[in-house]
Write a protein that holds these residues in place. Structure first.
Motif, short mmCIF file in Angstrom:
data_model
loop_
_atom_site.label_atom_id
_atom_site.label_comp_id
_atom_site.label_asym_id
_atom_site.label_seq_id
_atom_site.Cartn_x
_atom_site.Cartn_y
_atom_site.Cartn_z
N MET A 1 0.90 -1.20 -0.04
CA MET A 1 0.02 -0.02 0.05
C MET A 1 0.63 1.41 -0.08
N MET A 2 0.52 2.28 -0.92
CA MET A 2 1.41 3.48 -0.93
C MET A 2 1.07 4.43 0.23
N LYS A 3 1.90 5.10 0.50
CA LYS A 3 1.54 6.28 1.50
C LYS A 3 1.11 7.37 0.91
N THR A 4 -0.19 7.95 1.27
CA THR A 4 -1.09 8.92 0.93
C THR A 4 -0.61 10.08 1.53
N ASN A 5 -0.58 11.42 1.11
CA ASN A 5 -0.02 12.40 1.56
C ASN A 5 -1.21 13.66 1.39
N ILE A 6 -2.16 13.83 2.31
CA ILE A 6 -3.26 14.30 2.02
C ILE A 6 -3.34 15.44 3.56
N ASP A 7 -3.55 16.72 3.26
CA ASP A 7 -3.71 17.41 4.68
C ASP A 7 -4.89 18.34 4.31
N VAL A 8 -5.90 18.36 5.51
CA VAL A 8 -6.75 19.51 5.50
C VAL A 8 -6.37 20.90 5.75
N LEU A 9 -6.82 21.63 4.86
CA LEU A 9 -6.49 22.82 5.12
C LEU A 9 -7.30 23.99 5.45
N ASN A 10 -8.57 23.65 5.13
CA ASN A 10 -9.76 24.40 5.67
C ASN A 10 -11.10 23.31 5.36
N PHE A 11 -11.82 23.77 6.23
CA PHE A 11 -13.51 23.19 5.80
C PHE A 11 -14.58 23.92 6.61
N THR A 12 -15.62 23.52 6.08
CA THR A 12 -16.91 24.38 6.75
C THR A 12 -17.15 23.94 8.13
N PRO A 13 -16.97 24.73 9.08
CA PRO A 13 -17.40 24.25 10.47
C PRO A 13 -18.94 23.87 10.48
N LYS A 14 -19.31 23.00 11.41
CA LYS A 14 -20.82 22.59 11.53
C LYS A 14 -21.46 22.50 10.27
N GLY A 15 -20.58 21.60 9.37
CA GLY A 15 -21.22 21.42 8.03
C GLY A 15 -22.49 20.42 8.11
N ASP A 16 -22.66 19.55 8.79
CA ASP A 16 -23.84 18.86 9.05
C ASP A 16 -24.94 19.90 9.20
N LEU A 17 -24.75 20.98 10.09
CA LEU A 17 -26.08 21.72 10.50
C LEU A 17 -26.34 22.48 9.08
N LEU A 18 -25.27 22.99 8.37
CA LEU A 18 -25.42 23.67 7.27
C LEU A 18 -26.16 22.98 6.26
N VAL A 19 -26.12 21.63 6.12
CA VAL A 19 -26.88 20.87 5.17
C VAL A 19 -28.37 20.98 5.44
N VAL A 20 -28.69 20.81 6.86
CA VAL A 20 -29.91 20.73 7.09
C VAL A 20 -30.55 21.88 7.08
N ASN A 21 -29.88 23.20 7.42
CA ASN A 21 -30.27 24.16 7.61
C ASN A 21 -30.61 24.65 6.00
N ALA A 22 -30.03 24.48 5.12
CA ALA A 22 -30.05 24.71 3.77
C ALA A 22 -31.25 24.00 3.09
N ALA A 23 -31.55 22.83 3.51
CA ALA A 23 -32.79 21.90 3.31
C ALA A 23 -34.01 22.60 3.78
N ARG A 24 -33.86 23.18 5.09
CA ARG A 24 -35.17 23.82 5.74
C ARG A 24 -35.24 25.31 5.19
N CYS A 25 -34.58 25.71 4.45
CA CYS A 25 -34.57 27.01 3.91
C CYS A 25 -35.93 27.35 3.11
N SER A 26 -36.08 26.13 2.42
CA SER A 26 -37.50 26.33 1.49
C SER A 26 -38.68 26.57 2.66
N PHE A 27 -38.59 26.28 3.71
CA PHE A 27 -39.69 26.45 4.86
C PHE A 27 -39.44 27.87 5.64
#
Length: 217
Positions: A1-27
């Motif tokens: 197995m090769m060594k993978t080299n991946i670093d997280v530089l940035n991501f949306t905090p509370k991403g799970d909450l953002l998904v459901v709030n985007a869905a609820r925006c319709s209402f």
């Protein structure tokens, strides 16, 4: 197995909450905190019924270092992504080259892919072909640079085994699409390993959304 080299530089905090709030925006509704029961249920509903637009709102930026032949497979996924890559037009430092941990043979029954094989006494000689090709390319690259050839042209002789680095920003849905296709059994094994690592990182950043997408994809 090769060594993978991946670093997280940035991501949306509370991403799970953002998904459901985007869905609820319709209402015209939203939650201030993620509800483990109601919001997880909504995520599963969205993924199961393929109402996937809300999963486009969270994003993650990764710094990926991998062989060129791996990046070209990962980089085929453009929808929902922005890619920036190291340019050897500007840098002339000594590159690093990928070498196989195991050498696979071409299968008889399909046009692509590979299968593991016991090479016996031939293994070292075959491995040395990879090594010799990389060393020869590096030697000639250095000669061209010393002779004054522009880096943007000299780089043309460097092989696909050369490691390159890119910064990639993608939506959660885009990363899931990449992960789904690049962990498929016919994808090259080295690319699968990078895709699997990306999946592990997404699971850490967006646990509930990633779980729903994977269960209902």
């Amino acid at each position: 197995m090769m060594k993978t080299n991946i670093d997280v530089l940035n991501f949306t905090p509370k991403g799970d909450l953002l998904v459901v709030n985007a869905a609820r925006c319709s209402f015209d509704k939203q939650h201030e905190e993620f509800d483990k029961e109601k919001d997880a249920k909504l995520l599963n509903y969205l993924a199961r019924e393929q109402h996937v637009l809300p999963f486009r709102h969270p994003v993650a930026t990764l710094r990926i270092t991998c062989p060129i032949f791996v990046l070209r497979q990962l980089g085929k996924h453009q929808v929902g992504f922005s890619w920036s890559e190291v340019s050897r037009r500007y840098i002339t430092g000594e590159p690093e080259f990928w070498m196989p941990d195991d050498i696979r043979s071409r299968p008889d029954n399909i046009k692509q892919g590979s299968e593991r094989r016991d090479w016996g006494d031939d293994y070292d000689a075959i491995w040395n072909q990879f090594h010799a090709a990389n060393q020869e390319a590096m030697k000639r690259y250095d000669v061209l640079l010393r002779q004054g050839v522009a880096p943007e042209q000299a780089r043309a002789i460097l092989p696909q085994s050369m490691y390159t680095t890119c910064v990639v920003t993608g939506t959660l849905l885009g990363w899931h699409h990449l992960w789904k296709l690049r962990t498929e059994e016919h994808t090259q094994l080295e690319t699968q390993e990078y895709a699997q690592e990306i999946g592990f990182l997404m699971q850490e950043m967006f646990p509930e959304s990633w779980k729903a997408l994977c269960e209902h994809s």
